[in-house]
Enzyme design. Structure first.
Site, short mmCIF file in Angstrom:
data_model
loop_
_atom_site.label_atom_id
_atom_site.label_comp_id
_atom_site.label_asym_id
_atom_site.label_seq_id
_atom_site.Cartn_x
_atom_site.Cartn_y
_atom_site.Cartn_z
N THR A 43 8.41 -7.00 -13.39
CA THR A 43 7.87 -8.36 -13.44
C THR A 43 7.01 -8.61 -12.21
O THR A 43 7.44 -8.36 -11.09
CB THR A 43 9.03 -9.39 -13.49
OG1 THR A 43 9.85 -9.06 -14.61
CG2 THR A 43 8.49 -10.81 -13.62
N GLN A 49 -6.72 -0.32 6.32
CA GLN A 49 -7.19 -0.78 7.64
C GLN A 49 -8.69 -1.02 7.66
O GLN A 49 -9.23 -1.43 8.70
CB GLN A 49 -6.82 0.23 8.73
CG GLN A 49 -5.33 0.42 8.93
CD GLN A 49 -4.65 -0.78 9.59
OE1 GLN A 49 -5.30 -1.68 10.11
NE2 GLN A 49 -3.33 -0.79 9.57
N ASN A 104 -4.88 4.06 10.93
CA ASN A 104 -4.08 2.92 11.39
C ASN A 104 -3.66 3.05 12.85
O ASN A 104 -3.32 2.07 13.48
CB ASN A 104 -2.84 2.75 10.51
CG ASN A 104 -2.12 4.05 10.26
OD1 ASN A 104 -2.68 4.98 9.69
ND2 ASN A 104 -0.88 4.14 10.72
N SER A 124 -3.44 -3.52 0.99
CA SER A 124 -2.19 -4.22 1.27
C SER A 124 -2.51 -5.63 1.74
O SER A 124 -3.43 -5.84 2.53
CB SER A 124 -1.45 -3.45 2.38
OG SER A 124 -0.29 -4.14 2.75
N HIS A 164 -0.62 -7.82 3.58
CA HIS A 164 -0.16 -8.35 4.87
C HIS A 164 -1.01 -7.92 6.06
O HIS A 164 -0.79 -8.38 7.18
CB HIS A 164 1.34 -8.06 5.10
CG HIS A 164 1.67 -6.65 5.43
ND1 HIS A 164 2.04 -6.25 6.69
CD2 HIS A 164 1.71 -5.53 4.67
CE1 HIS A 164 2.31 -4.95 6.68
NE2 HIS A 164 2.11 -4.50 5.47
N CYS A 174 4.94 1.90 11.45
CA CYS A 174 5.73 2.73 10.53
C CYS A 174 6.36 3.91 11.26
O CYS A 174 7.34 4.47 10.80
CB CYS A 174 4.86 3.28 9.42
SG CYS A 174 3.92 2.02 8.62
N ALA A 180 0.81 -1.22 0.00
CA ALA A 180 0.00 0.00 0.00
C ALA A 180 0.84 1.27 0.00
O ALA A 180 0.37 2.32 -0.43
CB ALA A 180 -0.95 0.00 1.18
N THR A 181 2.07 1.19 0.46
CA THR A 181 2.93 2.39 0.37
C THR A 181 3.08 2.77 -1.11
O THR A 181 2.93 3.93 -1.49
CB THR A 181 4.31 2.12 1.01
OG1 THR A 181 4.10 1.90 2.41
CG2 THR A 181 5.26 3.28 0.81
N1 PMP Z 1 -1.88 2.82 4.81
C1 PMP Z 1 -2.26 2.42 6.03
C2 PMP Z 1 -3.48 3.00 6.65
C3 PMP Z 1 -1.49 1.48 6.71
O1 PMP Z 1 -1.86 1.06 7.93
C4 PMP Z 1 -0.31 0.97 6.10
C5 PMP Z 1 0.56 -0.05 6.80
N2 PMP Z 1 1.08 0.42 8.03
C6 PMP Z 1 0.02 1.42 4.82
C7 PMP Z 1 -0.78 2.36 4.21
C8 PMP Z 1 1.26 0.93 4.11
O2 PMP Z 1 1.10 -0.41 3.70
P1 PMP Z 1 2.34 -1.34 3.33
O3 PMP Z 1 2.87 -1.85 4.63
O4 PMP Z 1 1.73 -2.42 2.49
O5 PMP Z 1 3.30 -0.53 2.58
#
Ligand code: PMP
Length: 386
Positions: free
Chosen positions: A237, A179, A149, A199, A201, A326, A69-70
């Site tokens: 890829t 989230q 988050n 995302s 994970h 993060c 998601a980043t």
């Molecule tokens: N957006 C939110 C609201 C998140 O909680 C997170 C993960 N901490 C991310 C973006 C980033 O996701 P990723 O770990 O897949 O880069």
């Protein structure tokens, strides 16, 4: 160790692990190759795209696979800003976005874009009215997260999206849905959402894997130049094993969502009640379904470094989080709690508990038992230091 940090990352589902291992072992062809091994991987990728699209009730052609998601958030925010630069250079977002949106906006400011950061109320929510009032003639994008988050607060994204499309149909709407998926219902197609990040994970899938929903007809300036994969929006890829694993995780999370949410709501409401009775702790989140996601409970322990409580709980076998993963290495007050109007002491001592599929009331009771013991011990120390 009892793990209460599912908002940071989740234990992968056994079926997902097995699927990824199988695909890695047997289907190693490059999906862009023309031979059978390539076509074999391409077929798996097509199927993964269909499953993800189905989980979101959108078209497979609207899914762009990413490394998480980043990347999805960066692609949405910068990709929209650069693609539609001729329309204007103004973006509307909130003060409580994840760093992958917030910092992307900050970087765009360095390049001459203007960003309005809409403030939030004490409950962590932005008012839809204020978001809409911030839209100008030169606004190209509005970006608002679904669920925060850190605190779990739910933003009124459906209301914002519908009104935005009615009042300003050309302005794109991006939602960071990381989230919220499987936790808080969201009618993607009916909410005027053009771009939506997820995302894997966070829902028992693999790390480093995600997607961006891009509404049909919306174009994004690519952030990675290369072989033109993912409709030219994301070269590189494709990570076939993880993407197939992610598709499985989305399907499993969607199927389990109703039962999970019911369970989380019970646990959350009990935990919140208990925490509100522990002297020295201040709740920053609620258990109200309209305001808070079901899997996050957030509180502060003013006057105590959150790491101290975290390690005390760890000694008791409980894993929780300070701030979000993060930002947890940054020893500054939480930007999110400050934005909610909390004082520096409260904003510097936040602890997040986040629930997962496996938790039961017995787990919640063990956690609260450990928390009460830890706080009692630390309150004694605080008293002794006076
Ligand atoms: N957006 C939110 C609201 C998140 O909680 C997170 C993960 N901490 C991310 C973006 C980033 O996701 P990723 O770990 O897949 O880069």
């Amino acid at each position: 160790m009892k793990y209460f940090d599912h908002a940071a990352s989740t234990p992968p589902h056994q079926d997902v692990v097995q699927t990824i291992a199988e695909v890695m072992e047997r289907h190693y062809g490059n999906p862009s190759s023309l031979h059978r091994a390539g076509e074999d991987s391409a077929k798996l990728l097509r199927r993964a795209r269909e499953v993800c699209a189905q989980a979101l009730s959108v078209q497979p052609g609207e899914i762009v696979f990413t490394s998480g998601a980043t990347e999805s958030n960066n692609l949405a925010v910068k990709g929209a800003a650069f693609q539609y630069i001729k329309r204007g250079k103004h973006i509307v977002t909130t003060t409580v976005e994840h760093p992958s949106v917030y910092e992307a906006c900050r970087h765009l400011e360095l390049l001459g874009f203007e960003v309005t950061y809409v403030p939030v109320q004490a409950d962590g929510r932005a008012a839809a009215d204020q978001v809409l009032q911030s839209v100008r003639k030169d606004t190209v994008l509005v970006s608002v997260m679904h669920v925060n988050n850190e605190t779990g607060s739910i933003q009124p994204v459906e209301d914002i999206g519908r009104r935005l499309k009615a009042e300003h149909p050309r302005v794109l709407f991006h939602v960071d849905g990381v989230q919220g998926f499987g936790k808080v219902p969201l009618a993607l197609s009916e909410s005027g959402i053009d771009l939506y990040s997820l995302s894997a994970h966070k829902i028992r899938g693999p790390k480093g894997t995600g997607l961006l929903y891009v509404h049909s007809g919306v174009k994004l300036f690519p952030q990675l130049s290369g072989g033109g994969q993912e409709g030219g929006m994301r070269s590189g890829t494709e990570n076939v094993p993880s993407l197939v694993g992610m598709a499985k995780a989305f399907r499993l999370a969607k199927d389990a969502s109703e039962a999970n949410v019911r369970n989380w709501r019970l646990l959350q409401s009990w935990i919140v009640d208990e925490i509100s009775g522990i002297p020295g702790l201040v709740l920053n989140s609620s258990a109200e379904a309209a305001v808070s996601a079901p899997h996050i409970i957030h509180f502060s322990y003013p006057g105590m470094k959150p790491e101290v409580l975290l390690h005390c709980l760890e000694d008791e076998g409980m894993a929780v989080s300070t701030k979000s993963a993060c930002s947890s290495k940054i020893s500054e007050p939480s930007r999110i709690l400050l934005a909610m109007g909390k004082d520096r002491e409260t904003a510097s001592s936040g602890i997040r508990i986040s629930l997962g599929d496996e938790h039961t009331m017995d787990d919640a009771k063990e956690l609260i038992h450990a928390l009460k013991a830890a706080v009692q011990r630390l309150n004694g120390l605080k008293g002794g230091m006076k």
